[in-house]
Design an enzyme around this catalytic site. Structure first.
Site, short mmCIF file in Angstrom:
data_model
loop_
_atom_site.label_atom_id
_atom_site.label_comp_id
_atom_site.label_asym_id
_atom_site.label_seq_id
_atom_site.Cartn_x
_atom_site.Cartn_y
_atom_site.Cartn_z
CG PHE A 70 28.45 -6.13 -13.90
CD1 PHE A 70 28.36 -4.79 -14.25
CD2 PHE A 70 27.99 -7.08 -14.83
CE1 PHE A 70 27.82 -4.40 -15.47
CE2 PHE A 70 27.46 -6.70 -16.04
CZ PHE A 70 27.38 -5.35 -16.36
CG ASP A 71 32.00 -5.56 -6.65
OD1 ASP A 71 31.94 -6.68 -6.12
OD2 ASP A 71 32.00 -4.49 -6.00
N GLY A 72 29.43 -6.93 -7.21
CA GLY A 72 28.05 -6.93 -6.75
C GLY A 72 27.66 -5.68 -5.99
#
Length: 313
Positions: free
Chosen positions: A166-168
């Site tokens: 995941f990106d943040g």
């Protein structure tokens, strides 16, 4: 651990996926776009007994379903959601049976939007190639992403694992910090993150999905602290803004197995090394780069595609 098993047994992680996200139907879709629905239907009926190739979302779905234990309530359920007609559903279910996927349920809407069926099926994550259906799923409260193309090559590792990255900001976490960077610049962003390092960030569109996925991760954690469900955060943040990411995940009770703070560097090489079965990012630049090496999903977000947010120096 038993408590987490009971919780997921009662309310399993439920994924809705479109037929074109599960299978590679790009040739058939091009016929639909070029020649219309009648030609598309004729082609699908002619190929009803032909196995459909695996699509971008196939591997992550297969691996998640393989976590279910025979004879027990499933921890993961997958629902097929399709704009095809019921008559054309046979080819998809024939291929599902051929591949041995435990997908038994679905909705077929004959061209109508799938959006109203996201809450009806109580879906936690929706994967599709149709932008409007993804937006409808988000409006219904589900995590959702538009999938990219099937990567040309895959370097396979860990046959029993499922690895999700995941990106943040604006994906797992809220876009609040991103907005500070966009409006006030890098120095203001860094100062804000320093001052709020111990304050957990609010959840983003994939926050609840990550929390439910973490239950599955805990269930499959062995005595050495290694799980069959491996989670990575791959973010453009770097030090000192990394601290808030780690402390937020700790506060949520959702520690990641890996965190990669890449700054201004490309994410694709990191994702390839991680061997992600799927990666979610809200910025088109990172999504397109990732799609060349791993299955990737674009999370509709607040950022224009020509101005990627990279809160790092």
């Amino acid at each position: 651990m038993d408590e987490k098993r009971e919780l997921l047994g009662a309310t399993p992680l439920r994924i809705g996926i479109s037929t074109r996200a599960l299978f590679n139907l790009e040739e058939e879709h091009s016929v639909f776009l070029r020649d219309g629905v009648r030609a598309y239907a004729e082609l699908q009926l002619a190929r009803e007994d032909a196995l459909i190739a695996k699509g971008t979302g196939f591997e992550v779905v297969e691996r998640l379903l393989n976590l279910n234990e025979p004879g027990k309530k499933p921890y993961v359920e997958v629902v097929l959601l399709s704009r095809n007609s019921p008559d054309l559903s046979l080819r998809a279910f024939n291929s599902i049976e051929n591949y041995g996927l435990a997908i038994k349920t679905g909705s077929f809407t004959s061209g109508r939007s799938l959006g109203p069926f996201i809450p009806a099926w109580d879906v936690d994550l929706f994967l599709s190639n149709e932008h409007t259906d993804v937006l409808a799923a988000i409006s219904a409260g589900a995590a959702a992403a538009k999938l990219g193309v099937v990567p040309p090559e895959r370097q396979e590792m860990g046959p029993d694992e499922v690895r999700i990255a995941f990106d943040g900001d604006a994906v797992v976490f809220s876009p609040e910090s991103d907005e500070i960077y966009k409006q006030k610049g890098l120095l203001a962003f860094i100062e804000h993150e320093r001052q709020n390092a111990t304050k957990p960030m609010a959840g983003g569109p994939f926050g609840n999905f990550l929390k439910k996925l973490s239950l599955l991760r805990h269930i499959y954690m062995n005595d050495q602290g290694v799980s069959r469900v491996r989670v990575a955060i791959v973010t453009a943040r770097n030090a000192p803004a990394h601290v808030r990411v780690i402390l937020t995940l700790r506060a949520w009770g959702t520690p990641a197995d890996e965190a990669h703070f890449v700054g201004v560097r490309e994410k694709a090489p990191i994702l390839k090394a991680f061997g992600a079965h799927i990666f979610f990012d809200d910025q088109e630049k990172h999504f397109l780069g990732a799609s060349t090496v791993v299955p990737a999903g674009h999370v509709p977000g607040p950022h224009p595609p020509d101005k990627p947010v990279i809160p790092a120096d």
